[in-house]
Design a protein around this motif. Structure first.
Motif, PDB file in Angstrom:
ATOM      1  N   LEU A 152      54.150  26.795 -74.234  1.00 27.25           N
ATOM      2  CA  LEU A 152      54.446  25.942 -73.087  1.00 27.25           C
ATOM      3  C   LEU A 152      55.557  26.602 -72.278  1.00 27.25           C
ATOM      4  CD1 LEU A 152      53.996  23.292 -71.583  1.00 27.25           C
ATOM      5  CD2 LEU A 152      55.634  22.213 -73.126  1.00 27.25           C
ATOM      6  N   GLY A 153      55.257  26.904 -71.009  1.00 22.12           N
ATOM      7  CA  GLY A 153      56.252  27.569 -70.184  1.00 22.12           C
ATOM      8  C   GLY A 153      55.645  28.049 -68.882  1.00 22.12           C
ATOM      9  N   THR A 154      56.203  29.123 -68.361  1.00 19.86           N
ATOM     10  CA  THR A 154      55.720  29.691 -67.111  1.00 19.86           C
ATOM     11  C   THR A 154      55.724  31.213 -67.194  1.00 19.86           C
ATOM     12  OG1 THR A 154      56.020  29.692 -64.697  1.00 19.86           O
ATOM     13  CG2 THR A 154      58.015  29.740 -66.044  1.00 19.86           C
ATOM     14  N   SER A 155      54.810  31.838 -66.470  1.00 19.49           N
ATOM     15  CA  SER A 155      54.744  33.298 -66.436  1.00 19.49           C
ATOM     16  C   SER A 155      54.519  33.767 -65.011  1.00 19.49           C
ATOM     17  CB  SER A 155      53.614  33.823 -67.334  1.00 19.49           C
ATOM     18  OG  SER A 155      52.349  33.413 -66.850  1.00 19.49           O
ATOM     19  N   VAL A 156      55.075  34.934 -64.704  1.00 23.89           N
ATOM     20  CA  VAL A 156      54.910  35.554 -63.391  1.00 23.89           C
ATOM     21  C   VAL A 156      54.438  36.983 -63.599  1.00 23.89           C
ATOM     22  CG1 VAL A 156      56.024  36.231 -61.233  1.00 23.89           C
ATOM     23  CG2 VAL A 156      56.763  34.142 -62.414  1.00 23.89           C
ATOM     24  N   ASN A 157      53.300  37.313 -63.014  1.00 20.97           N
ATOM     25  CA  ASN A 157      52.771  38.674 -63.055  1.00 20.97           C
ATOM     26  C   ASN A 157      52.843  39.282 -61.660  1.00 20.97           C
ATOM     27  OD1 ASN A 157      51.639  37.396 -65.503  1.00 20.97           O
ATOM     28  ND2 ASN A 157      50.601  39.355 -65.744  1.00 20.97           N
ATOM     29  N   TYR A 158      53.272  40.531 -61.605  1.00 18.90           N
ATOM     30  CA  TYR A 158      53.389  41.219 -60.322  1.00 18.90           C
ATOM     31  C   TYR A 158      52.733  42.587 -60.427  1.00 18.90           C
ATOM     32  CZ  TYR A 158      55.459  43.708 -56.368  1.00 18.90           C
ATOM     33  OH  TYR A 158      55.638  44.459 -55.228  1.00 18.90           O
ATOM     34  N   LYS A 159      51.739  42.824 -59.581  1.00 21.06           N
ATOM     35  CA  LYS A 159      51.053  44.112 -59.568  1.00 21.06           C
ATOM     36  C   LYS A 159      51.814  45.043 -58.643  1.00 21.06           C
ATOM     37  CE  LYS A 159      46.429  46.084 -59.458  1.00 21.06           C
ATOM     38  NZ  LYS A 159      44.983  45.823 -59.243  1.00 21.06           N
ATOM     39  N   ALA A 160      52.716  45.830 -59.221  1.00 23.66           N
ATOM     40  CA  ALA A 160      53.614  46.660 -58.429  1.00 23.66           C
ATOM     41  C   ALA A 160      52.874  47.775 -57.701  1.00 23.66           C
ATOM     42  CB  ALA A 160      54.700  47.253 -59.335  1.00 23.66           C
ATOM     43  N   THR A 161      51.952  48.441 -58.416  1.00 30.24           N
ATOM     44  CA  THR A 161      51.151  49.515 -57.829  1.00 30.24           C
ATOM     45  C   THR A 161      49.727  49.397 -58.373  1.00 30.24           C
ATOM     46  OG1 THR A 161      51.566  51.118 -59.597  1.00 30.24           O
ATOM     47  CG2 THR A 161      53.205  50.990 -57.834  1.00 30.24           C
ATOM     48  N   PHE A 168      56.815  38.565 -66.469  1.00 30.40           N
ATOM     49  CA  PHE A 168      57.960  37.866 -67.047  1.00 30.40           C
ATOM     50  C   PHE A 168      57.491  36.496 -67.509  1.00 30.40           C
ATOM     51  CE2 PHE A 168      61.347  34.705 -66.529  1.00 30.40           C
ATOM     52  CZ  PHE A 168      62.271  35.190 -67.455  1.00 30.40           C
ATOM     53  N   THR A 169      57.915  36.086 -68.702  1.00 32.36           N
ATOM     54  CA  THR A 169      57.519  34.800 -69.267  1.00 32.36           C
ATOM     55  C   THR A 169      58.742  34.065 -69.788  1.00 32.36           C
ATOM     56  OG1 THR A 169      55.449  35.827 -70.012  1.00 32.36           O
ATOM     57  CG2 THR A 169      55.961  33.641 -70.872  1.00 32.36           C
ATOM     58  N   LEU A 170      58.835  32.780 -69.462  1.00 30.17           N
ATOM     59  CA  LEU A 170      59.861  31.905 -70.021  1.00 30.17           C
ATOM     60  C   LEU A 170      59.142  30.761 -70.708  1.00 30.17           C
ATOM     61  CD1 LEU A 170      62.913  31.309 -70.296  1.00 30.17           C
ATOM     62  CD2 LEU A 170      62.700  29.878 -68.247  1.00 30.17           C
ATOM     63  N   MET A 171      59.400  30.555 -72.002  1.00 28.55           N
ATOM     64  CA  MET A 171      58.614  29.604 -72.782  1.00 28.55           C
ATOM     65  C   MET A 171      59.485  28.895 -73.810  1.00 28.55           C
ATOM     66  SD  MET A 171      56.549  32.744 -74.571  1.00 28.55           S
ATOM     67  CE  MET A 171      57.441  34.301 -74.461  1.00 28.55           C
ATOM     68  N   ASN A 172      58.937  27.823 -74.365  1.00 27.95           N
ATOM     69  CA  ASN A 172      59.664  27.076 -75.385  1.00 27.95           C
ATOM     70  C   ASN A 172      59.944  27.915 -76.620  1.00 27.95           C
ATOM     71  OD1 ASN A 172      59.928  24.707 -73.986  1.00 27.95           O
ATOM     72  ND2 ASN A 172      58.190  23.684 -74.949  1.00 27.95           N
ATOM     73  N   GLY A 173      58.967  28.741 -76.999  1.00 27.96           N
ATOM     74  CA  GLY A 173      59.127  29.568 -78.187  1.00 27.96           C
ATOM     75  C   GLY A 173      58.652  28.913 -79.462  1.00 27.96           C
ATOM     76  N   GLU A 174      58.066  27.706 -79.348  1.00 31.47           N
ATOM     77  CA  GLU A 174      57.596  26.978 -80.524  1.00 31.47           C
ATOM     78  C   GLU A 174      56.098  27.141 -80.756  1.00 31.47           C
ATOM     79  OE1 GLU A 174      59.875  25.527 -82.298  1.00 31.47           O
ATOM     80  OE2 GLU A 174      61.505  25.663 -80.850  1.00 31.47           O
ATOM     81  N   GLY A 175      55.386  27.781 -79.810  1.00 35.09           N
ATOM     82  CA  GLY A 175      53.938  27.892 -79.917  1.00 35.09           C
ATOM     83  C   GLY A 175      53.236  26.732 -79.236  1.00 35.09           C
ATOM     84  N   TYR A 176      51.912  26.822 -79.132  1.00 33.67           N
ATOM     85  CA  TYR A 176      51.162  25.818 -78.378  1.00 33.67           C
ATOM     86  C   TYR A 176      50.856  24.562 -79.181  1.00 33.67           C
ATOM     87  CZ  TYR A 176      46.983  27.556 -80.847  1.00 33.67           C
ATOM     88  OH  TYR A 176      46.063  27.918 -81.806  1.00 33.67           O
ATOM     89  N   ASN A 177      51.051  24.588 -80.497  1.00 32.52           N
ATOM     90  CA  ASN A 177      50.760  23.399 -81.303  1.00 32.52           C
ATOM     91  C   ASN A 177      52.004  22.698 -81.816  1.00 32.52           C
ATOM     92  OD1 ASN A 177      51.537  25.294 -83.152  1.00 32.52           O
ATOM     93  ND2 ASN A 177      49.643  25.265 -84.350  1.00 32.52           N
ATOM     94  N   ASN A 178      53.171  23.038 -81.238  1.00 29.97           N
ATOM     95  CA  ASN A 178      54.425  22.380 -81.606  1.00 29.97           C
ATOM     96  C   ASN A 178      55.165  21.927 -80.353  1.00 29.97           C
ATOM     97  OD1 ASN A 178      54.532  22.705 -84.545  1.00 29.97           O
ATOM     98  ND2 ASN A 178      54.621  24.890 -84.088  1.00 29.97           N
ATOM     99  N   LEU A 179      55.885  20.818 -80.468  1.00 30.09           N
ATOM    100  CA  LEU A 179      56.703  20.342 -79.372  1.00 30.09           C
ATOM    101  C   LEU A 179      58.049  21.040 -79.379  1.00 30.09           C
ATOM    102  CD1 LEU A 179      56.017  16.494 -79.653  1.00 30.09           C
ATOM    103  CD2 LEU A 179      54.996  18.105 -78.040  1.00 30.09           C
ATOM    104  N   GLN A 180      58.698  21.107 -78.200  1.00 31.69           N
ATOM    105  CA  GLN A 180      60.048  21.658 -78.125  1.00 31.69           C
ATOM    106  C   GLN A 180      61.006  20.721 -78.859  1.00 31.69           C
ATOM    107  OE1 GLN A 180      61.145  24.390 -77.144  1.00 31.69           O
ATOM    108  NE2 GLN A 180      63.307  24.189 -76.619  1.00 31.69           N
ATOM    109  N   THR A 181      61.768  21.284 -79.794  1.00 28.63           N
ATOM    110  CA  THR A 181      62.658  20.453 -80.605  1.00 28.63           C
ATOM    111  C   THR A 181      64.127  20.814 -80.421  1.00 28.63           C
ATOM    112  OG1 THR A 181      62.376  21.985 -82.459  1.00 28.63           O
ATOM    113  CG2 THR A 181      60.899  20.088 -82.370  1.00 28.63           C
ATOM    114  N   ASP A 182      64.444  21.746 -79.537  1.00 27.35           N
ATOM    115  CA  ASP A 182      65.837  22.119 -79.309  1.00 27.35           C
ATOM    116  C   ASP A 182      65.974  22.637 -77.884  1.00 27.35           C
ATOM    117  OD1 ASP A 182      64.831  24.789 -79.334  1.00 27.35           O
ATOM    118  OD2 ASP A 182      65.074  24.861 -81.501  1.00 27.35           O
ATOM    119  N   TYR A 183      67.124  23.229 -77.584  1.00 24.63           N
ATOM    120  CA  TYR A 183      67.382  23.703 -76.232  1.00 24.63           C
ATOM    121  C   TYR A 183      67.293  25.228 -76.138  1.00 24.63           C
ATOM    122  CZ  TYR A 183      68.991  18.943 -75.499  1.00 24.63           C
ATOM    123  OH  TYR A 183      69.048  17.578 -75.419  1.00 24.63           O
TER     124      TYR A 183
END
Length: 337
Positions: A152-161, A168-183
């Motif tokens: 769960l999060g967001t990703s940005v892809n940029y085709k430079a050439t 770049f990806t920013l995500m919870n880090g818990e995986g898709y089958n777990n809820l975020q349990t911390d900060y």
């Protein structure tokens, strides 16, 4: 059990409604811009020289979902993953759970691609495309739980050439089958190079901090001659595994496929998993899970939406008191739509 059965019925009914509406009002129905997703992995396996030689029929996984072109550079995807994500063994599928594997909004324009929601992680997809046998065995990162294939999060892809893509990806880090349990959040940065036709080079790193900073370093090289030959090699390192200082895991994986006839191919793979030895210890800290995997087989594609494979799989543990596990598999992948 009741919950996921109800969910599946609702999704199937939803997809049938979309298809019916599409057939009746092709020009005016907004859902004509979408398509359903239906994919199933099944197999039969039997052990070799393991006492009672365990064997069983399995439905390893089923994916149900829908992709929709919203318009204005926006699209969306929702997909259920019905499987057994909590099982620790590839041969102990005792439970069934339904999770949202993908549930995201996507925006594409010019050189940018942005996703938000439960998103697939690119370091898995690139290797899966080259390995091309996900229905038989997961990629090494996924199989060894070095990271999740979606989050769960967001990703940005940029085709430079024409040959370089950054992500770049920013995500919870818990995986898709777990809820975020911390900060704590996991951040990932990757670069994909395609210097010439058929060759792909991938470098990726992500990190998340709790009691320690856990790092995942991924390097991959793949080569493809369409409908003839595929080969890939990756080396992955996980540092401070489960946020325990100096606990690392190294994973190497090499695989290749050769299409020797129009509907037939042979394939092989070798994985090598090791952990480090801590100061003052005599054995690696994760010795019980260190070892090698060998896979070899032949695949037949009678039609475009069906794959059938007969293959041999063997796990060789490095612990001296552990036995290897040898299996023969008949694997099946088929698309419902």
């Amino acid at each position: 059990m009741k919950y996921w059965k109800t969910t599946i019925l609702l999704v199937v009914g939803w997809l049938l409604l979309f298809n019916t509406a599409h057939g009746q009002e092709k020009d005016t129905n907004p859902f004509s811009n979408g398509k359903p997703i239906g994919l199933v992995f099944a197999d039969f396996y039997t052990g070799i020289n393991q006492g009672s030689n365990p064997s069983a029929f399995e439905i390893k996984r089923a994916y149900l979902g829908y992709e929709f072109d919203i318009g204005g550079n926006f699209s969306s995807k929702i997909q259920l993953d019905i499987g057994s994500p909590d099982d620790v063994s590839n041969y102990s599928l005792l439970r069934r759970f339904a999770y949202f594997k993908d549930a995201y909004l996507e925006y594409k324009k010019n050189k940018f691609n942005i996703k938000f929601g439960i998103i697939p992680l690119q370091q898995f997809k690139i290797q899966e495309n080259i390995w091309a046998h996900r229905y038989i065995y997961k990629t090494v990162i996924d199989q060894q739980n070095l990271g999740s294939s979606a989050d769960l999060g967001t990703s940005v892809n940029y085709k430079a050439t024409g040959f370089l893509e950054l992500d770049f990806t920013l995500m919870n880090g818990e995986g898709y089958n777990n809820l975020q349990t911390d900060y704590s959040y996991k951040a990932g940065l990757g670069a994909t190079l395609k210097p010439w036709k058929g060759l792909i080079v991938r470098m990726y790193v992500d990190g998340i901090t709790k009691s320690e900073t856990q790092w995942l370093l991924v390097s991959f090289v793949g080569y493809e001659i369409k409908d003839k030959f595929l080969a890939g090699f990756e080396y992955d390192v996980k540092l401070n595994n489960k946020f325990e200082e100096d606990h690392s895991i190294d994973a190497l994986s090499g695989y290749a496929s050769w299409h020797f006839a129009k509907k037939l191919q042979v394939f092989g793979r070798y994985d090598f998993i090791t952990s480090n030895t801590l100061a003052g210890e005599e054995r690696p800290w994760n010795l019980e899970n260190d070892g090698s995997t060998i896979i070899a087989g032949i695949e037949y594609r009678p039609v475009s939406k069906v794959k059938i494979a007969f293959d041999y799989q063997d796990w060789f543990p490095y612990a001296g008191n552990a036995e290897n596990h040898s299996y023969l598999f008949l694997n099946l992948e088929f698309k419902v739509w």
